[in-house]
Design an enzyme around this catalytic site. Structure first.
Site, mmCIF file in Angstrom:
data_model
loop_
_atom_site.group_PDB
_atom_site.id
_atom_site.type_symbol
_atom_site.label_atom_id
_atom_site.label_comp_id
_atom_site.label_asym_id
_atom_site.label_seq_id
_atom_site.Cartn_x
_atom_site.Cartn_y
_atom_site.Cartn_z
ATOM 1 N N VAL A 258 -1.915 17.549 -3.918
ATOM 2 C CA VAL A 258 -3.293 18.133 -4.611
ATOM 3 C C VAL A 258 -3.124 17.583 -5.891
ATOM 4 O O VAL A 258 -2.094 17.336 -6.560
ATOM 5 C CB VAL A 258 -2.876 19.684 -4.635
ATOM 6 C CG1 VAL A 258 -4.036 20.306 -5.613
ATOM 7 C CG2 VAL A 258 -2.939 20.263 -3.470
ATOM 8 N N THR B 274 -0.268 1.239 -4.542
ATOM 9 C CA THR B 274 0.745 1.782 -5.241
ATOM 10 C C THR B 274 0.877 1.469 -6.636
ATOM 11 O O THR B 274 1.236 2.122 -7.460
ATOM 12 C CB THR B 274 1.761 2.411 -4.273
ATOM 13 O OG1 THR B 274 1.415 2.800 -3.301
ATOM 14 C CG2 THR B 274 2.880 3.165 -5.069
ATOM 15 N N ILE B 275 1.312 0.132 -6.537
ATOM 16 C CA ILE B 275 2.115 -0.839 -7.743
ATOM 17 C C ILE B 275 0.700 -0.951 -8.628
ATOM 18 O O ILE B 275 0.695 -0.460 -9.822
ATOM 19 C CB ILE B 275 2.450 -2.145 -7.262
ATOM 20 C CG1 ILE B 275 3.616 -1.820 -6.755
ATOM 21 C CG2 ILE B 275 2.544 -3.083 -8.393
ATOM 22 C CD1 ILE B 275 4.262 -2.881 -5.881
ATOM 23 N N GLU B 276 -0.369 -1.177 -8.074
ATOM 24 C CA GLU B 276 -1.541 -1.473 -9.287
ATOM 25 C C GLU B 276 -1.762 0.020 -10.055
ATOM 26 O O GLU B 276 -2.240 -0.150 -11.103
ATOM 27 C CB GLU B 276 -2.857 -1.973 -8.238
ATOM 28 C CG GLU B 276 -3.885 -2.519 -9.209
ATOM 29 C CD GLU B 276 -5.051 -1.587 -9.396
ATOM 30 O OE1 GLU B 276 -6.140 -1.905 -10.236
ATOM 31 O OE2 GLU B 276 -5.099 -0.390 -8.983
ATOM 32 N N ASP C 209 -11.795 14.916 -4.070
ATOM 33 C CA ASP C 209 -10.526 14.184 -4.016
ATOM 34 C C ASP C 209 -9.360 15.554 -4.531
ATOM 35 O O ASP C 209 -8.326 14.750 -4.854
ATOM 36 C CB ASP C 209 -10.457 12.784 -4.433
ATOM 37 C CG ASP C 209 -10.346 12.762 -5.936
ATOM 38 O OD1 ASP C 209 -10.850 14.036 -6.436
ATOM 39 O OD2 ASP C 209 -9.766 11.940 -6.318
ATOM 40 N N ARG D 219 -3.208 10.548 2.706
ATOM 41 C CA ARG D 219 -3.348 9.258 2.768
ATOM 42 C C ARG D 219 -2.427 8.905 4.093
ATOM 43 O O ARG D 219 -1.446 9.239 4.317
ATOM 44 C CB ARG D 219 -2.298 8.710 1.807
ATOM 45 C CG ARG D 219 -2.332 7.276 1.514
ATOM 46 C CD ARG D 219 -1.950 6.733 0.162
ATOM 47 N NE ARG D 219 -2.950 6.997 -1.133
ATOM 48 C CZ ARG D 219 -2.396 7.296 -2.070
ATOM 49 N NH1 ARG D 219 -1.299 7.073 -2.622
ATOM 50 N NH2 ARG D 219 -3.454 7.366 -3.273
ATOM 51 N N GLU E 149 0.964 5.468 10.999
ATOM 52 C CA GLU E 149 2.386 5.095 11.129
ATOM 53 C C GLU E 149 3.113 6.324 10.166
ATOM 54 O O GLU E 149 4.060 6.719 10.628
ATOM 55 C CB GLU E 149 2.671 3.897 10.347
ATOM 56 C CG GLU E 149 3.865 3.611 9.897
ATOM 57 C CD GLU E 149 5.140 3.221 11.176
ATOM 58 O OE1 GLU E 149 4.436 3.106 12.181
ATOM 59 O OE2 GLU E 149 6.146 3.338 10.891
ATOM 60 N N GLU F 61 -10.266 14.091 0.595
ATOM 61 C CA GLU F 61 -10.506 12.729 0.852
ATOM 62 C C GLU F 61 -9.157 12.336 1.407
ATOM 63 O O GLU F 61 -8.028 12.525 1.333
ATOM 64 C CB GLU F 61 -10.474 12.151 -0.746
ATOM 65 C CG GLU F 61 -10.586 10.732 -0.542
ATOM 66 C CD GLU F 61 -10.449 9.906 -1.936
ATOM 67 O OE1 GLU F 61 -11.462 9.443 -2.405
ATOM 68 O OE2 GLU F 61 -9.282 9.652 -2.415
ATOM 69 N N SER G 193 -11.218 -4.875 -8.245
ATOM 70 C CA SER G 193 -9.673 -4.987 -8.492
ATOM 71 C C SER G 193 -8.963 -5.663 -7.480
ATOM 72 O O SER G 193 -7.703 -6.165 -7.764
ATOM 73 C CB SER G 193 -9.306 -3.482 -8.736
ATOM 74 O OG SER G 193 -9.538 -2.712 -7.453
#
Ligand code: 0O2
Length: 266
Positions: A47, A153-155, A73, A78, A41, A140, A115
């Site tokens: 970096v 993202t929120i966590e 990484d 992503r 999507e 990565e 988590s």
């Protein structure tokens, strides 16, 4: 370590991220141009910041001179997918690429972290050509659904806020939210075929309209302008009817017309 050295170390990672972003975006474009559903999507890349690299070196006791070998990484890509099934398609695509050598895979979807974190991770070797020669670096790739990405993202920002010691009551809420994303992904997968059909129809229509307008543009250069204006009006009328078959036939007629003009001009 001097700033200049950091720049030298990070330059090939930055190049790798730029190149990988272009390659994954081209995969999306290839699917769309072929009027096919894209398992990808969206894609983002970064970096790692020097400060995050220093934190990780400290946490994992990695000596400075082992950065390239030990840190996998620094270059991060992503990939966001709509459905869990798409993630495994993307994994196959990456496994089959000659320019990405898979070193390691971690499936945090089948085995999610305590988590609540879910994502599929691949560490690849990627070769960059620079003015200083070829360099193979590690990158990565995190592959997740949009729901997994929303949660992560929120966590991640909460981890930053609480310096990785998220209070129990917040942690509990996050686990509930993680379970909700599992349920959401599951529900969405149930209607995957219908959603893909709808998106394919949208892509097919968009490509046909683009073809028609391209033909009209080309005919405008070589044809009778009044006639082309009439064709354009006809197109708007057909478009308003919202009938894919009519649009397809109209596009075919224009193709034939464009070929005839081409033949006349030879
Ligand atoms: P950043 O800032 O995103 O780069 P570890 O040392 O356990 O953190 P390891 O073993 O090197 O990591 O690899 P792992 O566990 O596969 O995690 C690599 C990356 O996955 C992390 O990088 C995060 O981006 C993401 N990740 C892993 N676990 C979690 C989690 O519980 N929550 C969220 N939001 N992301 C996670 P960094 O370097 O930790 O962070």
């Amino acid at each position: 370590m001097e700033i200049q050295l950091w720049r030298e170390i990070l330059a090939p990672y930055s190049q790798a991220v730029d190149e990988l972003l272009i390659k994954f975006n081209h995969i999306i474009a290839d699917y769309k141009n072929a009027s096919m559903y894209s398992p990808i999507e969206a894609v983002t890349g970064r970096v790692k910041t020097i400060s995050s690299i220093l934190d990780k070196l400290q946490k994992k006791n990695i000596p400075m001179d082992q950065i390239v070998e030990e840190m996998d990484d620094i270059a991060g890509i992503r990939i966001m997918c709509q459905f869990v099934e798409d993630i495994y398609k993307v994994v196959e695509i990456i496994r089959s690429r000659e320019d990405m050598e898979v070193r390691e895979e971690k499936d945090y979807i089948s085995n999610f972290k305590a988590s609540g974190y879910r994502s599929y991770h691949m560490i690849i070797n990627y070769k960059v050509n620079t003015i200083h020669g070829n360099k193979t670096i590690q990158a990565e790739i995190q592959i997740r659904t949009l729901a997994m990405n929303f949660w992560a993202t929120i966590e991640h920002s909460l981890q930053y806020k609480y310096k990785k010691n998220i209070p129990d009551h917040v942690r509990g809420k996050l686990l509930n939210a993680a379970n909700a994303t599992v349920a959401l992904d599951h529900e969405m997968s149930q209607v995957r075929d219908e959603i893909i059909d709808a998106q394919n129809s949208f892509n097919i229509k968009a490509n046909i309209v683009a073809d028609i307008l391209n033909d009209i543009q080309n005919l405008y250069k070589v044809g009778n302008q009044r006639e082309i204006a009439k064709i354009q009006d006809e197109f708007y009328q057909i478009y308003e009817k919202d009938d894919l078959e009519l649009l397809t036939n109209f596009s075919k007629q224009l193709d034939i017309m464009a070929e005839e003009y081409k033949a006349q001009s030879i």
